[in-house]
Design a protein around this motif. Structure first.
Motif, short mmCIF file in Angstrom:
data_model
loop_
_atom_site.label_atom_id
_atom_site.label_comp_id
_atom_site.label_asym_id
_atom_site.label_seq_id
_atom_site.Cartn_x
_atom_site.Cartn_y
_atom_site.Cartn_z
N UNK A 140 0.84 -1.19 0.00
CA UNK A 140 0.00 0.00 0.00
C UNK A 140 0.87 1.24 0.00
N UNK A 141 0.44 2.24 -0.76
CA UNK A 141 1.15 3.51 -0.81
C UNK A 141 1.00 4.24 0.54
N UNK A 142 1.90 5.20 0.77
CA UNK A 142 1.91 5.97 2.02
C UNK A 142 1.96 5.02 3.23
N UNK A 143 2.97 4.17 3.25
CA UNK A 143 3.11 3.14 4.27
C UNK A 143 4.04 3.61 5.37
N UNK A 162 7.61 -3.48 -10.11
CA UNK A 162 6.83 -2.48 -10.81
C UNK A 162 7.35 -2.28 -12.22
N UNK A 163 6.92 -1.22 -12.86
CA UNK A 163 7.35 -0.96 -14.24
C UNK A 163 7.23 0.53 -14.55
N UNK A 164 7.97 0.94 -15.57
CA UNK A 164 7.93 2.32 -16.02
C UNK A 164 8.77 3.25 -15.17
N UNK A 223 3.78 6.31 -9.54
CA UNK A 223 4.11 5.37 -10.60
C UNK A 223 3.55 3.99 -10.28
N UNK A 224 3.95 3.03 -11.07
CA UNK A 224 3.40 1.68 -10.99
C UNK A 224 4.29 0.77 -10.13
N UNK A 225 3.92 0.63 -8.88
CA UNK A 225 4.57 -0.32 -7.97
C UNK A 225 3.50 -1.26 -7.42
N UNK A 226 3.75 -2.56 -7.54
CA UNK A 226 2.80 -3.53 -7.00
C UNK A 226 3.21 -4.03 -5.62
N UNK A 227 4.52 -4.04 -5.36
CA UNK A 227 5.00 -4.55 -4.07
C UNK A 227 6.44 -4.11 -3.84
N UNK A 228 6.77 -3.90 -2.57
CA UNK A 228 8.15 -3.65 -2.15
C UNK A 228 8.48 -4.65 -1.04
N UNK A 229 9.62 -5.33 -1.18
CA UNK A 229 10.14 -6.18 -0.13
C UNK A 229 11.37 -5.50 0.45
N UNK A 230 11.31 -5.15 1.72
CA UNK A 230 12.36 -4.33 2.34
C UNK A 230 13.03 -5.11 3.46
N UNK A 231 14.35 -5.26 3.33
CA UNK A 231 15.16 -5.83 4.42
C UNK A 231 15.76 -4.63 5.16
#
Length: 237
Positions: A140-143, A162-164, A223-231
């Motif tokens: 989700x955006x603004x996380x 994501x893309x673009x 922009x187009x982001x579907x998911x972020x995996x953050x360590x």
């Protein structure tokens, strides 16, 4: 329970080695640049905002008298020389570990032909790293998410799906990503950008690598982001 250290994925007790006394707590010194200026009393002090390495000294000896002394020495050197996992964990601080840069060691004493006393000097980064370093999955955006207590500025690794063209904002730091095809990895530790097949993608990023702070951290994007995996790579002094 006997005191122990974990290094290179091995417990010293499993190597017939015990810690003679618990090591002192090594405190890092902050780095400053002192500048002499003509016409000025004293030096101009520039705070570099970084810390020097620390030395963790640990004295060990054999738990039991070895049947074959040199076989024990060879086993110890094999343990110290390999690079399977260059981290150090102390028995009374198991939730944290040090990143070891290099290792110094003394000769193994034989004057009693039993103890085999020697000292290991672990030259480590200033920071201790949290062992609980679970991946944070963001869809989700603004996380918003919070650091652990006492966490210092930390250098995360982010895998962005994501893309673009994407503008990623982490704690007011704007990062521009151009022409993302499916995923891109921002590695703040190595200061490198690459794909999941380790293709160099530094030309697709503009801006400073992200840093996580103590307290609340915020991530949002355009922009187009579907998911972020953050360590997060949480760390403290």
């Amino acid at each position: 329970m006997k005191y122990f250290i974990l290094f290179n994925l091995m417990n010293c007790l499993d190597l017939n080695l015990k810690v003679i006394k618990r090591p002192d707590v090594s405190l890092p010194n902050r780095n400053f640049n002192e500048i002499d200026m003509q016409g000025r009393n004293g030096k101009l002090v520039e705070d570099l905002g970084t810390y020097g390495d620390i030395k963790v000294s640990i004295e060990l000896n054999f738990i039991e008298k070895p049947k074959f002394f040199y076989d024990e020495v060879r086993k110890i050197m094999f343990w110290l020389s390999k690079r399977d996992d260059y981290t150090l964990t102390l028995a009374d601080d198991l939730e944290y570990y040090y990143k070891v840069k290099r290792l110094e060691y003394s000769d193994i004493e034989r004057k009693l032909k039993v103890k085999g006393t020697f000292t290991l000097n672990f030259i480590c980064e200033a920071f201790r790293y949290y062992r609980d370093n679970a991946i944070i999955t963001i869809t989700k955006n603004n996380y918003n998410f919070y650091s652990p207590n006492f966490a210092w500025d930390s250098e995360p690794v982010l895998k962005i799906y994501g893309s673009g063209n994407i503008t990623l904002t982490i704690n007011s730091n704007n990062i521009l990503l151009n022409g993302v095809s499916s995923n891109i990895i921002l590695d703040s530790v190595l200061k490198e950008t690459y794909s999941n097949t380790y293709e160099n993608l530094n030309n697709k990023m503009s801006g400073e690598f992200p840093v996580l702070i103590n307290g609340v951290n915020t991530i949002n994007w355009i922009g187009n982001i579907t998911k972020i995996e953050l360590v997060p790579n949480w760390r403290c002094l």
